[in-house]
Design a protein around this motif. Structure first.
Motif, PDB file in Angstrom:
ATOM      1  N   THR A   1       0.835  -1.204   0.000  1.00 45.35           N
ATOM      2  CA  THR A   1       0.000   0.000   0.000  1.00 45.35           C
ATOM      3  C   THR A   1       0.869   1.254   0.000  1.00 45.35           C
ATOM      4  OG1 THR A   1      -0.073   0.144   2.410  1.00 45.35           O
ATOM      5  CG2 THR A   1      -1.801  -1.188   1.332  1.00 45.35           C
TER       6      THR A   1
ATOM      7  N   GLN B   1      -3.455   0.552  -9.369  1.00 50.08           N
ATOM      8  CA  GLN B   1      -3.899   0.273  -8.012  1.00 50.08           C
ATOM      9  C   GLN B   1      -5.188  -0.526  -8.043  1.00 50.08           C
ATOM     10  OE1 GLN B   1      -4.279   3.943  -5.869  1.00 50.08           O
ATOM     11  NE2 GLN B   1      -6.049   4.629  -7.013  1.00 50.08           N
ATOM     12  N   GLU B   2      -5.313  -1.361  -7.042  1.00 56.16           N
ATOM     13  CA  GLU B   2      -6.494  -2.213  -6.925  1.00 56.16           C
ATOM     14  C   GLU B   2      -7.014  -2.102  -5.503  1.00 56.16           C
ATOM     15  OE1 GLU B   2      -7.374  -6.978  -6.986  1.00 56.16           O
ATOM     16  OE2 GLU B   2      -5.854  -6.204  -8.346  1.00 56.16           O
ATOM     17  N   SER B   3      -8.314  -1.961  -5.371  1.00 60.74           N
ATOM     18  CA  SER B   3      -8.919  -1.858  -4.044  1.00 60.74           C
ATOM     19  C   SER B   3      -8.972  -3.220  -3.376  1.00 60.74           C
ATOM     20  CB  SER B   3     -10.338  -1.296  -4.146  1.00 60.74           C
ATOM     21  OG  SER B   3     -10.307   0.018  -4.633  1.00 60.74           O
ATOM     22  N   ASP B   4      -8.807  -3.201  -2.060  1.00 61.33           N
ATOM     23  CA  ASP B   4      -8.946  -4.414  -1.262  1.00 61.33           C
ATOM     24  C   ASP B   4     -10.401  -4.883  -1.356  1.00 61.33           C
ATOM     25  OD1 ASP B   4      -7.482  -5.923   1.208  1.00 61.33           O
ATOM     26  OD2 ASP B   4      -9.629  -5.655   1.616  1.00 61.33           O
ATOM     27  N   ARG B   5     -10.588  -6.187  -1.427  1.00 55.34           N
ATOM     28  CA  ARG B   5     -11.952  -6.724  -1.582  1.00 55.34           C
ATOM     29  C   ARG B   5     -12.808  -6.501  -0.340  1.00 55.34           C
ATOM     30  NH1 ARG B   5      -9.023 -10.960  -4.628  1.00 55.34           N
ATOM     31  NH2 ARG B   5      -9.641 -10.648  -6.792  1.00 55.34           N
TER      32      ARG B   5
ATOM     33  N   ASP C   1     -11.899  -4.119   2.424  1.00 55.70           N
ATOM     34  CA  ASP C   1     -11.862  -2.703   2.777  1.00 55.70           C
ATOM     35  C   ASP C   1     -11.555  -1.901   1.511  1.00 55.70           C
ATOM     36  OD1 ASP C   1     -11.425  -0.159   3.731  1.00 55.70           O
ATOM     37  OD2 ASP C   1      -9.983  -0.755   5.276  1.00 55.70           O
ATOM     38  N   ARG C   2     -12.587  -1.378   0.860  1.00 56.51           N
ATOM     39  CA  ARG C   2     -12.445  -0.693  -0.422  1.00 56.51           C
ATOM     40  C   ARG C   2     -11.559   0.561  -0.316  1.00 56.51           C
ATOM     41  NH1 ARG C   2     -13.344  -3.632  -4.426  1.00 56.51           N
ATOM     42  NH2 ARG C   2     -13.992  -1.923  -5.742  1.00 56.51           N
ATOM     43  N   ARG C   3     -11.354   1.074   0.891  1.00 58.77           N
ATOM     44  CA  ARG C   3     -10.504   2.261   1.057  1.00 58.77           C
ATOM     45  C   ARG C   3      -9.030   1.911   0.903  1.00 58.77           C
ATOM     46  NH1 ARG C   3     -12.206   3.741   6.871  1.00 58.77           N
ATOM     47  NH2 ARG C   3     -12.062   1.496   6.888  1.00 58.77           N
ATOM     48  N   LYS C   4      -8.686   0.669   1.149  1.00 59.33           N
ATOM     49  CA  LYS C   4      -7.293   0.216   1.064  1.00 59.33           C
ATOM     50  C   LYS C   4      -6.969  -0.093  -0.387  1.00 59.33           C
ATOM     51  CE  LYS C   4      -4.700  -2.433   4.218  1.00 59.33           C
ATOM     52  NZ  LYS C   4      -4.632  -3.583   5.119  1.00 59.33           N
ATOM     53  N   LYS C   5      -5.898   0.522  -0.883  1.00 57.59           N
ATOM     54  CA  LYS C   5      -5.500   0.360  -2.291  1.00 57.59           C
ATOM     55  C   LYS C   5      -4.119  -0.284  -2.348  1.00 57.59           C
ATOM     56  CE  LYS C   5      -8.729   3.409  -3.875  1.00 57.59           C
ATOM     57  NZ  LYS C   5     -10.026   2.881  -3.775  1.00 57.59           N
TER      58      LYS C   5
END
Length: 149
Positions: free
Chosen positions: A55, A85-89, A91-95
């Motif tokens: 991250t 970048q890809e969002s965490d499945r 926690d969408r805030r975590k990239k």
């Protein structure tokens, strides 16, 4: 023993000749002039993470800078198509950041240039002396950080 004015001048000159000059020289070697040395270092941390997700916060911590300082550079790297970048499945805030094929190619090309430069310094200066000097610089930086707290 207190520092004399000549000592302070020597420190300032050494700082200007070393850190600033090294940064600008390394930056001038990057094959894409839109990529700063700081951006290259972000790519380095992504590359070193390998298949492990990394991250922006982790890169900021590793470089000991603020997230906002990294964020602007990450934005430029995204715009240049060098990272994605890809969002965490969960926690969408975590990239999570990764190099694109274009970014990986640019990284590998420039990593070789930097390794060749560092190998030349190591060969001429002596690897042990080179690494010991860098250890001393890191020790000095740690002391300075503690006095600034």
């Amino acid at each position: 023993m207190k520092m004399k004015q000549a000592d302070i001048t020597f420190i300032a000159q050494t700082y200007n000749k070393s850190l600033k000059l090294i940064g600008s020289l390394l930056e001038s070697k990057i094959s894409d002039p839109r990529v700063s040395f700081d951006m290259f270092m972000i790519m380095h941390f992504i590359e070193e993470a390998g298949s492990e997700p990394i991250t922006l916060s982790e890169i900021a911590d590793a470089q000991e800078v603020t997230k906002s300082a990294i964020s602007r550079k990450v934005g430029t790297l995204l715009d240049l198509g060098l990272i994605e970048q890809e969002s965490d499945r969960v926690d969408r805030r975590k990239k999570y950041l990764s190099l694109t094929t274009k970014g990986h190619d640019l990284y590998k090309e420039n990593d070789k240039v930097f390794r060749d430069m560092l190998n030349e310094v190591s060969d001429k200066f002596g690897k042990d002396d080179f690494l010991k000097t860098l250890e001393h610089v890191n020790s000095i930086l740690e002391i300075i950080k503690k006095t600034a707290e």
